[in-house]
Design a protein around this motif. Structure first.
Motif, PDB file in Angstrom:
ATOM      1  N   HIS A  91       0.165  -5.700  10.187  1.00 22.52           N
ATOM      2  CA  HIS A  91      -0.162  -4.860   9.030  1.00 22.52           C
ATOM      3  C   HIS A  91      -0.602  -5.723   7.853  1.00 22.52           C
ATOM      4  O   HIS A  91      -1.541  -5.376   7.130  1.00 22.52           O
ATOM      5  CB  HIS A  91       1.049  -4.011   8.646  1.00 22.52           C
TER       6      HIS A  91
ATOM      7  N   ASN B 275       1.208   2.345  -1.055  1.00 24.49           N
ATOM      8  CA  ASN B 275       0.697   2.129   0.301  1.00 24.49           C
ATOM      9  C   ASN B 275       0.959   3.376   1.142  1.00 24.49           C
ATOM     10  O   ASN B 275       2.113   3.736   1.385  1.00 24.49           O
ATOM     11  CB  ASN B 275       1.388   0.913   0.922  1.00 24.49           C
TER      12      ASN B 275
ATOM     13  N   THR C 114       1.539  -5.559   1.565  1.00 26.88           N
ATOM     14  CA  THR C 114       1.930  -4.270   2.142  1.00 26.88           C
ATOM     15  C   THR C 114       3.010  -3.559   1.330  1.00 26.88           C
ATOM     16  O   THR C 114       3.067  -2.341   1.299  1.00 26.88           O
ATOM     17  CB  THR C 114       2.491  -4.461   3.557  1.00 26.88           C
TER      18      THR C 114
ATOM     19  N   GLU D 192      -4.260  -5.725   5.908  1.00 22.45           N
ATOM     20  CA  GLU D 192      -4.443  -5.657   4.452  1.00 22.45           C
ATOM     21  C   GLU D 192      -5.222  -6.850   3.945  1.00 22.45           C
ATOM     22  O   GLU D 192      -6.080  -6.722   3.051  1.00 22.45           O
ATOM     23  CB  GLU D 192      -3.081  -5.572   3.763  1.00 22.45           C
TER      24      GLU D 192
END
Length: 508
Positions: free
Chosen positions: A373, A218, A357, A377
Motif C-alpha cells: 500500500h 485516506n 498511508t 501511494e
C-alpha cells in the motif's frame, strides 16, 4: 531513449472495505486481491492486454497462512497466486507464494526488477490481501463461508520463512507475538533515553498524531480519524495498555480488509502494451537486510540492519535523505520509526511527513502486505510530482528483516543490473545462555496485560555475560515495585526454575 530492458512500475491498485460501511460485500481475501490487481491493470492506462502479458505473479502470504500451526478458518486456495490471476484472466508462467514478512513485497519489487533487467521476465505482478476484519465479523455471527478453491497449476511455494523469528526462549516466557517482542525493544530504548512510562507514551503520541491526520484523509484507512498526541498517550478503558509501554491505539491494527497490487514491466513491454510513459515509475534502488534475532542483538533498542538497508538504497540511487520528498517508514510500532528518525536526524514533525498511508496503527496493518500500500501511494506521489523521489521502508518480523525502495518518475539506468542488493547479516551476535542460571541483570522488560492477569517478561545478562530471558515474580513486593513502576533496568535478579523450566526472577 529508455532501454527496452529497463524495469518500470506501470500500474498500482488498492481495494478495501470496512465492516458495515455502505457497499460492504464481505469479500474473501482472494476476491479483495483480485479487485486490487484489476485496479492495478486499469491504472496502467494500457491499450493492450496487460493481464495476458503477466508472466510472473507473486502472492504475499496472508497472516492466516504465515505459520505452520495455523489453518485458514474458512479454507483457502490451493494456489493463491493463481486464484488472484484467474480473477483478471491472467495465466502466468510462474506463480509464487511468498515467505512471511512485511518486507517481502518490497524485496520482490527488487527481485522482479532485476529479473526484467536480465531478460528473465517481461511483466510481473505482486498481489497481497487480508480479510481479517470480515473473518472476525462473520465468526462472531457464527457464519462460516467456504473460501477454499482448487486451482492447481505450477506453484513455487517459498515456505514460511520463519527462520530467526521463532525464539523459543522468549516464547516460553510469554513473548509469543509482535506486541511483547517489540515492547522489549521499545523499553530498551526508553531506558537508553531516560524517560518514564508516561513521558515515553507522550513521545509515541507526538510521533503518531500526524499519522492519524494522513489516515483520516485516506479512503482505504481502517481507522480514518484524526487524533491528538494526548488522546494516543492517555490510558483509558478503550485505550488500555496491551503490553508496556504500548497503549492499544498505538500498535498495528490487523483487523482490516485491504488489498494492494503492483505491476512491473520492461520498458519494451510497456511500449508494446501501449502504457503511456507518464504512468511509468522507475525503481532507483531496492536493498534488503536481515537482522540478528532479538535476543542476540548487542543493543536491544537498535536495528542496524534497517539503517544499513536505507543507507545502501540511498547510496545506490545516488541520493541522500534530504532529497526524498516522500517518506513511508514502516510503523507497526513506534520504535522502527524512531530508529530511522534518530539516525537520519529527521524530526517527528518533519513537514514531509513520515507516512504516505497513515501508518499501520491507523491506516491498518494489512498483514505482510502493508508496504505494498505504501508503494502504491509512493507511485501516485511521484507521478504527480515529476522529478520527486519517494522512499519506502518495509519491515518484517520483530525488526528482523528490512527492505528499502526508492522511486521516481526520473529514469534509472539498469544497464548494469546492480540496483537490487541483499546485504550480509551482522556477525556480532551476543551469545545466549544455555541451561539453568541463578542470577541476571535486567536490560529490558515488558508486562503483558490480559483478562487472565499480568505477566512480566525480561531480557538480561547472566553472570557470564550471556543473554537470558525470564519472567518476573510479581507476587514478590520488591520485584513488583520495580517492574510495575516501570524502572527495573539494571536490577539484579535471583533466578530459579519452575516446574515448566521457566526462569523466574526476583529482585535482590
Amino acid at each position: 531513449m529508455i532501454a527496452d530492458n529497463t524495469p518500470v512500475i506501470i500500474g498500482v491498485g488498492q481495494h478495501s472495505e470496512r465492516v458495515q460501511q455502505a457497499g460492504y460485500e464481505t469479500l474473501s481475501y482472494a476476491d479483495l486481491g483480485g479487485r486490487a490487481l484489476a485496479a492495478a491493470i486499469a491504472d496502467t492506462g494500457a491499450d493492450g492486454d496487460v493481464a495476458s502479458a503477466i508472466d510472473t505473479l507473486a502472492a504475499i502470504r496472508a497472516f492466516e497462512m504465515s505459520r505452520p500451526d495455523r489453518q485458514p478458518p474458512f479454507g483457502a486456495s490451493d494456489n493463491v497466486p493463481r486464484s488472484f490471476a484467474k480473477r483478471v484472466g491472467a495465466d502466468p508462467e510462474r506463480a509464487i507464494l511468498s515467505t512471511t514478512g512485511g518486507q517481502y513485497n518490497q524485496h520482490l519489487v527488487g527481485e522482479f526488477a532485476s529479473d526484467i533487467a536480465a531478460g528473465k521476465s517481461d511483466c510481473a505482478a505482486i498481489v497481497g490481501s487480508e480479510a481479517i476484519s470480515t473473518f472476525l465479523a462473520l465468526a462472531a455471527k457464527g457464519e462460516k463461508p467456504d473460501w477454499s478453491e482448487e486451482v492447481g497449476g505450477q506453484l513455487e511455494d517459498r515456505g514460511f520463512g520463519n527462520d530467526g523469528l521463532m525464539e523459543l526462549g522468549l516464547f516460553a516466557h510469554g513473548a509469543t507475538g509482535a506486541i511483547p517482542l517489540y515492547a522489549l525493544a521499545e523499553n530498551a530504548r526508553r531506558a537508553k533515553i531516560g524517560k518514564n512510562l508516561d513521558e515515553y507514551r507522550r513521545e509515541i503520541g507526538e510521533l503518531f498524531a500526524p499519522f492519524t491526520k494522513v489516515a483520516a484523509s485516506n479512503p482505504h484507512a481502517a481507522a480514518p480519524k484524526e487524533r491528538t498526541a494526548e488522546e494516543l498517550a492517555t490510558i483509558t478503558e478503550r485505550n488500555r495498555i496491551v503490553a508496556e509501554p504500548y497503549a492499544r491505539m498505538t500498535v498495528a491494527r490487523d483487523q482490516v480488509n485491504q488489498a494492494a497490487a503492483i505491476v512491473l514491466a520492461s520498458a519494451g513491454k510497456a511500449r508494446e502494451l501501449g502504457v503511456p510513459e507518464d504512468q511509468w515509475v522507475h525503481i532507483h534502488a531496492v536493498s534488503s537486510a536481515t537482522e540478528l534475532e532479538l535476543s542476540q542483538r548487542p543493543d536491544l533498542s537498535a536495528n542496524p540492519a534497517s539503517i544499513a538497508s536505507v543507507e545502501a538504497a540511498l547510496e545506490r540511487a545516488g541520493r541522500n535523505m534530504t532529497e526524498m520528498q516522500f517518506l513511508d517508514f514502516y510503523s507497526c510500532f513506534a520504535i522502527p520509526v524512531f530508529n530511522q528518525c534518530e539516525h537520519f536526524g529527521i524530526a517527528h514533525d518533519d513537514p514531509r511527513g513520515l507516512t504516505l498511508t497513515g501508518g499501520l496503527p491507523f491506516f491498518g496493518g494489512a498483514g505482510n502486505n502493508y508496504s505494498a500500500h505504501a508503494i502504491c501511494e509512493a507511485v501516485e506521489r511521484v507521478r504527480s510530482n515529476r522529478g520527486a523521489y519517494a522512499l519506502v521502508g518495509a519491515n518484517g518480523g520483530w525488526m528482523s528483516k528490512y527492505a528499502t525502495g526508492i522511486y521516481s518518475a526520473e529514469p534509472a539506468d539498469w544497464s548494469a543490473n546492480d540496483r537490487f542488493e541483499k546485504l550480509p547479516m551482522a556477525t556480532n551476535a551476543v551469545p545466549r545462555g544455555e541451561g539453568p542460571f541463578d542470577s541476571a541483570t535486567v536490560e529490558s522488560y515488558t508486562i503483558n496485560h490480559s483478562k487472565a492477569g499480568s505477566d512480566a517478561i525480561w531480557l538480561g545478562r547472566n553472570a557470564n555475560g550471556e543473554r537470558v530471558s525470564g519472567n518476573a515474580d510479581l507476587s514478590d513486593e520488591a520485584t513488583a515495585k520495580a517492574f510495575l513502576g516501570g524502572q527495573p533496568f539494571g536490577a539484579k535478579l535471583a533466578v530459579t526454575q519452575d516446574k515448566r523450566r521457566r526462569n523466574i526472577g526476583r529482585v535482590v
